[in-house]
Write a protein that holds these residues in place. Structure first.
Motif, mmCIF file in Angstrom:
data_model
loop_
_atom_site.group_PDB
_atom_site.id
_atom_site.type_symbol
_atom_site.label_atom_id
_atom_site.label_comp_id
_atom_site.label_asym_id
_atom_site.label_seq_id
_atom_site.Cartn_x
_atom_site.Cartn_y
_atom_site.Cartn_z
ATOM 1 N N TRP A 77 74.986 23.015 57.156
ATOM 2 C CA TRP A 77 73.674 21.572 56.676
ATOM 3 C C TRP A 77 74.310 20.750 56.762
ATOM 4 O O TRP A 77 75.415 21.019 56.233
ATOM 5 N N GLY A 78 74.132 19.516 57.349
ATOM 6 C CA GLY A 78 73.719 17.525 56.971
ATOM 7 C C GLY A 78 73.792 17.607 55.900
ATOM 8 O O GLY A 78 73.186 18.899 55.020
ATOM 9 N N GLN A 79 74.110 16.211 55.597
ATOM 10 C CA GLN A 79 73.721 16.320 53.783
ATOM 11 C C GLN A 79 72.495 15.264 53.966
ATOM 12 O O GLN A 79 72.071 15.030 52.787
ATOM 13 N N ASP A 92 73.326 27.921 60.308
ATOM 14 C CA ASP A 92 73.769 28.297 59.289
ATOM 15 C C ASP A 92 74.544 27.257 58.518
ATOM 16 O O ASP A 92 75.806 27.229 57.152
ATOM 17 N N VAL A 109 66.321 19.217 60.811
ATOM 18 C CA VAL A 109 65.161 20.075 59.623
ATOM 19 C C VAL A 109 64.601 18.386 58.779
ATOM 20 O O VAL A 109 66.167 18.053 58.574
ATOM 21 N N TYR A 121 68.025 16.559 58.143
ATOM 22 C CA TYR A 121 69.107 17.279 58.303
ATOM 23 C C TYR A 121 68.914 17.445 59.677
ATOM 24 O O TYR A 121 68.989 17.885 60.380
#
Lengths: 119, 106
Positions: free
Chosen positions: A109-111, A107, A37, A95
């Motif tokens: 997410w990375g930074q 559910d 995303v 992301y």
């Protein structure tokens, strides 16, 4: 603890390429569908692509138009996004996102990793 | 593709207020609707999925309702930590997000 860590972002000229990576840990990676995303500076969230774990189907947003390729290496607990022919409007934070089991949505997410396309 | 329209785009509120955000889908999505909270410089956080199911660890002041094409996110009593931007998302392929609602201090 579920962790998703993206890398590979940076500055690239229009028409150039980048390969984003996402290192996953804390869960059985092979059993989860995964997503990319993106979010342009000051803008909203935009779905890029999804890799469905159970049938290996890959889906892309229309704007990708054959320029991006999503892949995964379950043995390395890693997700990738190869981006070619980059455009200025691809500038965004990208992301890596886990798709939860069953009816759960995105559910974890990375930074994020910033991709800047500019001459 | 299914379009998601959120309203309002900005909402000014005070601590303790009841806040409601609306999300409309361009066609029926049953209950395949999620809500996320995002703070500046941070990744989004899942709050609610399947339109009304609270994600584990999310405070009970958050609730979701709706089905078909119209959905709402309600914060029953706004807390200082809740000032953020909220996004709805329909999660049928292809997946799409609303434009976001920024909840700011009145």
């Amino acid at each position: 603890e579920v962790l998703l860590v993206e890398s590979g972002g940076g500055l690239v000229e229009p028409g150039g390429s980048l390969r984003l990576s996402c290192a996953a840990s804390g869960f059985t990676f092979s059993t989860y569908s995964m997503n990319w995303v993106r979010q342009a500076p000051g803008k909203g969230l935009e779905w890029v692509s999804t890799f469905v774990s159970w049938n290996n189907a890959i889906y892309y947003a229309d704007f990708v138009n054959g320029r991006f390729t999503m892949s995964r290496d379950n043995g390395k607990y890693s997700l990738y996004l190869q981006m070619n022919n980059l455009r200025v409007d691809d500038t965004a934070v990208y992301y890596c996102v886990r798709y939860g089991y069953g009816e759960v949505a995105f559910d974890y997410w990375g930074q994020g990793t910033l991709v800047t396309v500019s001459s | 593709d299914i379009q998601m329209t959120q309203s309002p785009s900005t909402l000014s509120a005070s601590v303790g207020d009841r806040v409601t955000i609306t999300c409309r889908a361009s066609q029926s999505i049953s209950s395949w609707l999620a809500w996320y909270q995002q703070k500046p410089g941070k990744a989004p956080k899942l709050l609610i999925y399947k339109a009304s199911v609270l994600e584990s660890g999310v405070p009970s002041r958050f609730s979701g309702s709706g089905s078909g094409t119209e959905f709402t996110l309600t914060i029953s009593s706004l807390q200082p930590d809740d000032f953020a931007t909220y996004y709805c998302q329909q999660y049928n392929n292809p997946w799409t997000f609303g434009e976001g609602t920024k909840v700011e201090v009145k």
